[in-house]
Design a protein around this motif. Structure first.
Motif, PDB file in Angstrom:
ATOM      1  N   ARG A 213      46.683  31.195  39.250  1.00  0.00           N
ATOM      2  CA  ARG A 213      46.848  31.033  37.808  1.00  0.00           C
ATOM      3  C   ARG A 213      46.180  32.147  37.036  1.00  0.00           C
ATOM      4  O   ARG A 213      46.559  32.469  35.918  1.00  0.00           O
ATOM      5  N   ARG A 214      45.119  32.707  37.612  1.00  0.00           N
ATOM      6  CA  ARG A 214      44.291  33.667  36.886  1.00  0.00           C
ATOM      7  C   ARG A 214      44.680  35.113  37.133  1.00  0.00           C
ATOM      8  O   ARG A 214      44.070  36.008  36.560  1.00  0.00           O
ATOM      9  N   VAL A 215      45.644  35.347  38.032  1.00  0.00           N
ATOM     10  CA  VAL A 215      45.990  36.735  38.339  1.00  0.00           C
ATOM     11  C   VAL A 215      46.433  37.521  37.102  1.00  0.00           C
ATOM     12  O   VAL A 215      45.946  38.616  36.858  1.00  0.00           O
ATOM     13  N   PRO A 216      47.337  36.942  36.265  1.00  0.00           N
ATOM     14  CA  PRO A 216      47.729  37.710  35.079  1.00  0.00           C
ATOM     15  C   PRO A 216      46.547  38.007  34.153  1.00  0.00           C
ATOM     16  O   PRO A 216      46.562  39.004  33.433  1.00  0.00           O
ATOM     17  N   LEU A 217      45.513  37.171  34.215  1.00  0.00           N
ATOM     18  CA  LEU A 217      44.375  37.376  33.313  1.00  0.00           C
ATOM     19  C   LEU A 217      43.701  38.728  33.555  1.00  0.00           C
ATOM     20  O   LEU A 217      43.173  39.335  32.630  1.00  0.00           O
ATOM     21  N   LEU A 218      43.735  39.212  34.799  1.00  0.00           N
ATOM     22  CA  LEU A 218      43.107  40.504  35.076  1.00  0.00           C
ATOM     23  C   LEU A 218      43.751  41.602  34.231  1.00  0.00           C
ATOM     24  O   LEU A 218      43.075  42.406  33.599  1.00  0.00           O
ATOM     25  N   GLY A 219      45.089  41.615  34.234  1.00  0.00           N
ATOM     26  CA  GLY A 219      45.794  42.628  33.459  1.00  0.00           C
ATOM     27  C   GLY A 219      45.548  42.466  31.971  1.00  0.00           C
ATOM     28  O   GLY A 219      45.340  43.443  31.249  1.00  0.00           O
ATOM     29  N   LEU A 220      45.553  41.199  31.522  1.00  0.00           N
ATOM     30  CA  LEU A 220      45.333  40.946  30.096  1.00  0.00           C
ATOM     31  C   LEU A 220      43.909  41.298  29.686  1.00  0.00           C
ATOM     32  O   LEU A 220      43.670  41.819  28.593  1.00  0.00           O
TER      33      LEU A 220
END
Lengths: 254, 204, 322
Positions: free
Chosen positions: C38-45
Motif C-alpha cells: 500500500r505504501r509503495v506509491p508513497l515513496l514517489g509522492l
C-alpha cells in the motif's frame, strides 16, 4: 433476471467512524446503464470502490457484492478486477505512468498478456477514445479532457464487462463534456455512473438510483425519478434543465 | 528559479537530437563527463575539443542560448567559492579556472541531454540497465507527480498570500510550515488513491 | 550542498559512489521487505513532496531565505530505509532533469545527503527520542538531529573537496562547517514546525509508517552506521585528525595500494598545512562539541515552546513507541 452486478445489504464504516453505507441493495442487468445519484457524502464513491474490492475487509464491512454471480472476496479479487473497470474521480490519481502509452498498457501488462497483444489493445483503446496520436505524450502535459479520455483508455484496455465511473464529467468544459458523453454512449459494457451531472444521466442512462445518507432512497426509470420534483429536492438534487423543456409523456429518446 | 527549470520542459523545441536514442545520448554524455573529470588539467586539447563538440550540439539542439547561459550561471557561486577559498590558500594542481572549465563542460552536457530527452526515455534506459525496479518505480512516480505537487504548492502559496495582511516573521514561519505539512498530507493521501487506481487495474 | 561535476576527482567520486550504492542497496532491500505494498506509491509522492516543499521559501533575517532539505524529517515520518530511497530519488531527478548536482558526483551527493543526512540523522533522532520521551522530546530530537545531519553532511562534502585537491581542507572545512552550522538551525526549525503540523492533523501517518520499521532498528543502524563511519573515515578523518601525511596514512590503514594512489593523492598534501589555517584536532573537536551543545540547548527550548504543556502531557502515552 440475468444480473451483471448485485449488491445486497452492503454496510461500510470508515476508520474514523463515519457510516458511509447503511445497507445498500440493488442489482444491475448486463448492458444496462445506471446513474448513481445523491448529494455529496451520500456514499456513491464508496459503492463504486466496493465493486472493485478496494476497501479493506474489516469489521466495518458487511453485506455482499456479486459480479456476474461471483462474490467479491479477497480470493476472487483478481478476477473481479479484470471484470470491473473503475474510472476514478481525479484523473491525476489514475494516470500514474510517465507517458500515455505506458499508462494504457499498465492494465493489460498486469493481466500477463504478450507484448504484441498489449500493443494492439493499447492502440485500439487509444483510438476508441480519440487519442490515437497521443501515445508518446507525457501524461502531465495533457489537458483535463485529454487526461479524462486517457484514463478511460487505460480502463478500456483491460476490456472490462462492467464500467464504474466516478464523476466522469466533473471539471470538463462543455465541449469536453459533450465529447465524453458521446464516447461513453459508444461503449457496450454495463455502466454504472456516479455523478452530479443530471443531464448526463438523463441522456445516457435508462435507470437511476438515488442514494442519501448511505441508503437507497429511490430506484427506477431515469425520467420518472428526474421529473419527481419532490424527490429531487428532498435529496439536494434538482431537475435537469433539458427536462424542463420536455414533457415526460412526449417522445424522450434521449 | 523553478520556473526557469520547469518552464522550458513544456516547450521543448523539436530538433534532430530528439530522435537520437536515449541510451546513446546518455552513454556519450557520461563518457564525456567521465573523461572531463579524469583528464589531467594540462590536456588542453581535450577541453577545447569537448567545447567545440558541445557548441555544435547546442547549434543542432536549437535550445535558446539565453536559457543555457542562465543555467550555466547558476554554477557561478560554486566556482566563485572555490576561487575565493583558493585565493586564501592556494592548492597545487587544481586552479579555480580548471575546475570552472571542467564543471561547465559537464553541466552543459547534462543540460543538453536532459533537454533533448524525455525523462520517460531515461527511465526506460535505467530499467534496461537493471536498476532495481523499486527505484525506477519511485523515480517514475516522483517525476509524474512533481508538477502536480509543485502546482499545488503554488496554488496554496497564492491562496495564502491573498489572505496575508501583515508581515510577522514568527507567524509567517508557522503558516509556511502548515503549507508544507498540508503538501505532505495531500501527497500521502494521493499516494493511497494511486495505490487504489493501480490495484483497480490488476496490480499485484 | 549539491556538488557539481568537476569539483571532485575520480577516486573520490568512485569511493563515494561505492559507499552510496551499498547504502541504497541496503535501503532498497529493507524497504522491499518491510514496506506494505500500500505504501509503495508513497515513496514517489514523498520524493515529489520534498521537491515541491523546497520551493517554499522561509524568510531569514536580512532579506535572505532558506528552504527545507528534509532528510531527517522524511526519515522521522517514513523510517530510515524509505528516507534513503526517497532522497536518492530526489537527487537523481535533480541531477538528470534539472542538472542540479553532477552525474559523476551523484554518489558523493547521495552519500552526504541521503546516507549521512537522512539515515545518520535518523539514528540521532531515535537516540534523543529514547532519552527524552514524549512529543517535546520528539521536537527536540528533530531539531538537533536535523542540525547535526546538515553539519556532518557539509563536513563530509568539505572532506571530499579536499581529498580531490579542489580546495584545501582548512579553508573548505571552515567555510562549509560555519555556513552550515547556521543553515542547520533553519533546517531544524522548519523540520520541527512541519513535523508538529503533520502530527496535529494526521497523527496516524508517522506512527503507522514507523511501526513498519520498529522491531529491529538496531541491526539496520549498525549497517548504515558502518557505512557512514567508513565514509567519514575516508573523507574527513585524515584531515581532521591532523595526521602529518593524512591521506597516505589513511590509505595505508584502509589497505589501499599506496603506490597506485601516490600520484593523485600527494598533490594536496604539501599545501594543506598553511600556517595559521591549520586547526589542531583538539580545538576542532572542542568547537564542534560546544556548537552542538548550544544547539541542543536551543532544541530543548524549542521543544518546550512549540509543544504546549497540555499536548505534552496528553500525548505522552500515545507516542510511547518512540
Amino acid at each position: 433476471m440475468n444480473t451483471a452486478l448485485e449488491i445486497t445489504n452492503l454496510r461500510y464504516r470508515y476508520h474514523d467512524g463515519t457510516e458511509a453505507l447503511r445497507g445498500v441493495t440493488f442489482r444491475v442487468a448486463p448492458g444496462e446503464c445506471v446513474g448513481l445519484l445523491g448529494p455529496n457524502g451520500s456514499g456513491k464513491s464508496t459503492v463504486l470502490l466496493h465493486l472493485n474490492g478496494l476497501l479493506p475487509d474489516k469489521p466495518g464491512l458487511d453485506g455482499t457484492v456479486r459480479i456476474f454471480g461471483q462474490s467479491v472476496t479477497p480470493e476472487s479479487i483478481e478476477t473481479i478486477r479484470h471484470q470491473v473497470g473503475l474510472l476514478f474521480q481525479d484523473p491525476d490519481d489514475q494516470l500514474f505512468c510517465p507517458t500515455v502509452e505506458e499508462d494504457v498498457a499498465f492494465g493489460p501488462q498486469q493481466l500477463g498478456l504478450e507484448d504484441a497483444v498489449v500493443e494492439t489493445r493499447v492502440r485500439r483503446a487509444l483510438a476508441q477514445v480519440g487519442l490515437a496520436d497521443y501515445g508518446s505524450r507525457a501524461t502531465h502535459h495533457l489537458s483535463h479532457g485529454e487526461k479524462r479520455r486517457a484514463c478511460l483508455a487505460g480502463v478500456l484496455a483491460c476490456e472490462p464487462l462492467v464500467l464504474a465511473l466516478d464523476e466522469p464529467t466533473s471539471d470538463l468544459d462543455p465541449r469536453g463534456r459533450r465529447e465524453f458523453k458521446a464516447l461513453l454512449r459508444r461503449i457496450d459494457a454495463t455502466k454504472i455512473i456516479a455523478t452530479h451531472d443530471l443531464e448526463l444521466v438523463a441522456e445516457l442512462c435508462s435507470r437511476a438510483i438515488v442514494l442519501d445518507h448511505g441508503l437507497v432512497v429511490a430506484d427506477g426509470p431515469v425520467l420518472t425519478l428526474l421529473n419527481d420534483e419532490q424527490l429531487m429536492l428532498a435529496h439536494d438534487l434538482e431537475r435537469p434543465h433539458i427536462l424542463r423543456h420536455h414533457h415526460p409523456h412526449s417522445d424522450d429518446s434521449a | 528559479m523553478i520556473d526557469d527549470w520547469v518552464g522550458h520542459h513544456h516547450s521543448r523545441p523539436h530538433s534532430p537530437l530528439s530522435h537520437v536514442p536515449a541510451a546513446l545520448k546518455l552513454g556519450v554524455a557520461i563518457a564525456i563527463i567521465v573523461i572531463t573529470v579524469l583528464v589531467p588539467g594540462t590536456r588542453v586539447s581535450w577541453f577545447v575539443g569537448a567545447s567545440i563538440f558541445l557548441a555544435l550540439v547546442v547549434l543542432i539542439s536549437r535550445l535558446p542560448l539565453l536559457f543555457l547561459l542562465k543555467r550555466l550561471a547558476l554554477l557561478s557561486p560554486f566556482v566563485l567559492g572555490v576561487a575565493l577559498l583558493n585565493a586564501l590558500q592556494p592548492v597545487a594542481g587544481a586552479s579555480w579556472w580548471n575546475v570552472a572549465v571542467r564543471s561547465a563542460i559537464c553541466l552543459l552536457t547534462v543540460i543538453l541531454v536532459s533537454n533533448t530527452t524525455p525523462f520517460s526515455s531515461i527511465l526506460r534506459v535505467l530499467k534496461f540497465a537493471h536498476v532495481p525496479s523499486l527505484l525506477v518505480t519511485t523515480l517514475a512516480l516522483m517525476h509524474r507527480y512533481l508538477f502536480v505537487l509543485t502546482d499545488e504548492a503554488e496554488r496554496m502559496r497564492r491562496a495564502r498570500a491573498s489572505r496575508t495582511f501583515t508581515r510577522q516573521h514568527g507567524a509567517r514561519w508557522r503558516t509556511l510550515a502548515t503549507v508544507v505539512s498540508q503538501l505532505f498530507i495531500r501527497g500521502s493521501e494521493r499516494a493511497e488513491r494511486i495505490y487504489d487506481a493501480m490495484c483497480a487495474r490488476g496490480w499485484k | 550542498m549539491h556538488i557539481p561535476d568537476g569539483f571532485i576527482d575520480g577516486k573520490t567520486a568512485v569511493t563515494a559512489a561505492a559507499l552510496a550504492a551499498a547504502g541504497v542497496g541496503l535501503a532498497l532491500r529493507q524497504v522491499r521487505k518491510k514496506l506494505p505494498p500500500r505504501r509503495v506509491p508513497l515513496l514517489g509522492l514523498a520524493a515529489a513532496f520534498l521537491f515541491a516543499a523546497q520551493m517554499v521559501n522561509f524568510p531569514v533575517a536580512g532579506g535572505t531565505s532558506g528552504h527545507l532539505v528534509g532528510g531527517v524529517l522524511i526519515a522521522a515520518l517514513l523510517g530510515p530505509g524509505a528516507a534513503i530511497v526517497v532522497l536518492t530519488t530526489v537527487l537523481i531527478v535533480q541531477c538528470f532533469l534539472f542538472a542540479d548536482g553532477g552525474v559523476l558526483a551523484l554518489g558523493a551527493n547521495i552519500f552526504n545527503m541521503a546516507i549521512l543526512g537522512a539515515a545518520g540523522g535518523y539514528a540521532l533522532y531515535r537516540l534523543v527520542c529514547h532519552w527524552l520521551p514524549g512529543p517535546r522530546g520528539q521536537v527536540t530530537a528533530i531539531v538537533f538531529a536535523s542540525w547535526c545531519s546538515t553539519v556532518v553532511a557539509s563536513i563530509s562534502c568539505a572532506g571530499q573537496l579536499a581529498w580531490s585537491g579542489t580546495v584545501a581542507w582548512p579553508a573548505a572545512f571552515a567555510a562549509m562547517a560555519s555556513v552550515h552550522m547556521l543553515i542547520g538551525i533553519g533546517e531544524g526549525l522548519i523540520s520541527a514546525l512541519v513535523f508538529i503540523a503533520i502530527q496535529r492533523v494526521r497523527p496516524d501517518l508517522a506512527s503507522e509508517m514507523n511501526a513498519a520499521s520498529q522491531p529491529r532498528p538496531l541491526k539496520e543502524f549498525v549497517r548504515y552506521g558502518l557505512l557512514a563511519v567508513l565514509g567519514l573515515a575516508v573523507f574527513v578523518a585524515p584531515f581532521a585528525c591532523g595526521w602529518p601525511d593524512g591521506l597516505d596514512a589513511a590509505a595505508a590503514k584502509l589497505g589501499f595500494d599506496r603506490k597506485a594512489l601516490q600520484p593523485v593523492v600527494s598533490a594536496p598534501a604539501p599545501d594543506y598545512r598553511v600556517p595559521g589555517f591549520h586547526w589542531p584536532a583538539g580545538s576542532t573537536a572542542v568547537a564542534g562539541a560546544a556548537g552542538a551543545l548550544v544547539v541542543f540547548g536551543l532544541a530543548l527550548a524549542l521543544g518546550r515552546t512549540l509543544v504546549p504543556e497540555k499536548e505534552a502531557n496528553t500525548a505522552r502515552g500515545s507516542s510511547s513507541h518512540d
